[in-house]
Design a protein around this motif. Structure first.
Motif, PDB file in Angstrom:
ATOM      1  N   LEU A 110      59.604  13.052  33.787  1.00 28.78           N
ATOM      2  CA  LEU A 110      58.330  13.762  33.868  1.00 28.78           C
ATOM      3  C   LEU A 110      57.383  13.112  34.881  1.00 28.78           C
ATOM      4  CD1 LEU A 110      57.684  14.662  30.129  1.00 28.78           C
ATOM      5  CD2 LEU A 110      58.284  16.207  31.994  1.00 28.78           C
ATOM      6  N   LEU A 111      57.456  11.807  35.014  1.00 25.20           N
ATOM      7  CA  LEU A 111      56.658  11.121  36.031  1.00 25.20           C
ATOM      8  C   LEU A 111      57.142  11.505  37.429  1.00 25.20           C
ATOM      9  CD1 LEU A 111      54.297   9.163  36.311  1.00 25.20           C
ATOM     10  CD2 LEU A 111      55.946   7.299  36.335  1.00 25.20           C
ATOM     11  N   ALA A 112      58.450  11.660  37.589  1.00 19.53           N
ATOM     12  CA  ALA A 112      58.982  12.113  38.878  1.00 19.53           C
ATOM     13  C   ALA A 112      58.535  13.554  39.170  1.00 19.53           C
ATOM     14  CB  ALA A 112      60.513  12.028  38.877  1.00 19.53           C
ATOM     15  N   VAL A 113      58.475  14.388  38.138  1.00 20.66           N
ATOM     16  CA  VAL A 113      57.973  15.751  38.308  1.00 20.66           C
ATOM     17  C   VAL A 113      56.512  15.719  38.741  1.00 20.66           C
ATOM     18  CG1 VAL A 113      57.322  17.831  37.014  1.00 20.66           C
ATOM     19  CG2 VAL A 113      59.615  16.874  36.758  1.00 20.66           C
ATOM     20  N   ALA A 114      55.727  14.860  38.107  1.00 19.07           N
ATOM     21  CA  ALA A 114      54.311  14.751  38.473  1.00 19.07           C
ATOM     22  C   ALA A 114      54.152  14.277  39.917  1.00 19.07           C
ATOM     23  CB  ALA A 114      53.605  13.798  37.516  1.00 19.07           C
ATOM     24  N   ALA A 115      54.998  13.351  40.339  1.00 14.44           N
ATOM     25  CA  ALA A 115      54.942  12.879  41.726  1.00 14.44           C
ATOM     26  C   ALA A 115      55.334  13.988  42.698  1.00 14.44           C
ATOM     27  CB  ALA A 115      55.853  11.669  41.899  1.00 14.44           C
ATOM     28  N   VAL A 136      64.938  19.762  26.371  1.00 14.41           N
ATOM     29  CA  VAL A 136      66.186  19.806  25.598  1.00 14.41           C
ATOM     30  C   VAL A 136      66.542  18.417  25.068  1.00 14.41           C
ATOM     31  CG1 VAL A 136      68.681  20.208  25.778  1.00 14.41           C
ATOM     32  CG2 VAL A 136      67.077  21.869  26.721  1.00 14.41           C
ATOM     33  N   ILE A 137      66.417  17.405  25.908  1.00 14.11           N
ATOM     34  CA  ILE A 137      66.727  16.038  25.461  1.00 14.11           C
ATOM     35  C   ILE A 137      65.776  15.608  24.353  1.00 14.11           C
ATOM     36  CG2 ILE A 137      66.751  13.616  26.181  1.00 14.11           C
ATOM     37  CD1 ILE A 137      67.784  14.630  28.911  1.00 14.11           C
ATOM     38  N   GLY A 138      64.507  15.974  24.470  1.00  9.45           N
ATOM     39  CA  GLY A 138      63.551  15.656  23.416  1.00  9.45           C
ATOM     40  C   GLY A 138      63.887  16.336  22.103  1.00  9.45           C
ATOM     41  N   GLY A 167      64.365   8.637  25.438  1.00  3.64           N
ATOM     42  CA  GLY A 167      62.936   8.892  25.458  1.00  3.64           C
ATOM     43  C   GLY A 167      62.263   8.359  26.707  1.00  3.64           C
ATOM     44  N   LEU A 168      62.597   7.139  27.084  1.00  2.00           N
ATOM     45  CA  LEU A 168      62.008   6.574  28.294  1.00  2.00           C
ATOM     46  C   LEU A 168      62.515   7.293  29.540  1.00  2.00           C
ATOM     47  CD1 LEU A 168      61.954   2.785  27.409  1.00  2.00           C
ATOM     48  CD2 LEU A 168      60.013   4.350  27.548  1.00  2.00           C
ATOM     49  N   ALA A 169      63.787   7.694  29.528  1.00  2.00           N
ATOM     50  CA  ALA A 169      64.332   8.424  30.683  1.00  2.00           C
ATOM     51  C   ALA A 169      63.638   9.773  30.861  1.00  2.00           C
ATOM     52  CB  ALA A 169      65.835   8.623  30.516  1.00  2.00           C
ATOM     53  N   LEU A 219      69.268  13.204  16.583  1.00  2.00           N
ATOM     54  CA  LEU A 219      69.484  11.766  16.508  1.00  2.00           C
ATOM     55  C   LEU A 219      68.616  11.078  15.453  1.00  2.00           C
ATOM     56  CD1 LEU A 219      69.724  10.912  20.321  1.00  2.00           C
ATOM     57  CD2 LEU A 219      71.593  11.126  18.686  1.00  2.00           C
ATOM     58  N   GLN A 220      67.399  11.545  15.265  1.00  2.00           N
ATOM     59  CA  GLN A 220      66.478  10.841  14.377  1.00  2.00           C
ATOM     60  C   GLN A 220      66.553  11.275  12.924  1.00  2.00           C
ATOM     61  OE1 GLN A 220      62.476  10.588  15.897  1.00  2.00           O
ATOM     62  NE2 GLN A 220      63.196  10.314  17.986  1.00  2.00           N
TER      63      GLN A 220
END
Length: 118
Positions: A66-71, A22-24, A59-61, A31-32
């Motif tokens: 997603l990195l936390a999801v992968a972990a 959703v944020i993406g 974007g970085l957040a 926004l863009q």
């Protein structure tokens, strides 16, 4: 692993993936749009410095989420599927690196646009 704990973790992972989606979508299609409309990014970026910063932070957040999801996935299924879990973590890490380059370029483009405007 206890079934209730796995279910709760799965729900958190699903919620995190949906939130990043959703944020993406908001970033890309809300926004863009002002940045790339009309004369393009070179002309428009100087007029929207806060929006560019917000796009980069969001974007970085989302990539960090997603990195936390992968972990979390690796912690819960890493023993059963070690190659899959490791590969997924590596792909998400590569995506984070690419996103960092993309957003640093966008921030640099803001500076170029300000110089172009003056």
């Amino acid at each position: 692993m206890e079934h209730g704990n796995a279910l709760r973790t799965g729900r958190w992972i699903g919620a995190a993936i949906l939130a990043t989606f959703v944020i993406g979508m908001v970033s890309n299609f809300k926004l863009q749009t002002d940045l790339f409309a009309g004369d393009g990014l070179l002309v428009n970026a100087a007029a929207h410095p806060l929006k560019i910063g917000l796009i980069a932070v969001l974007g970085l957040a989302t990539n960090l989420a997603l990195l936390a999801v992968a972990a979390a996935l690796t912690a819960h299924v890493g023993r059963a599927y070690p190659v899959h879990a490791t590969t997924y973590c590596l792909l998400v890490g590569a995506g984070l690196a690419i996103a960092a380059i993309e957003y640093s370029t966008l921030l640099a483009f803001r500076t170029v646009s300000e110089q172009f405007a003056s």
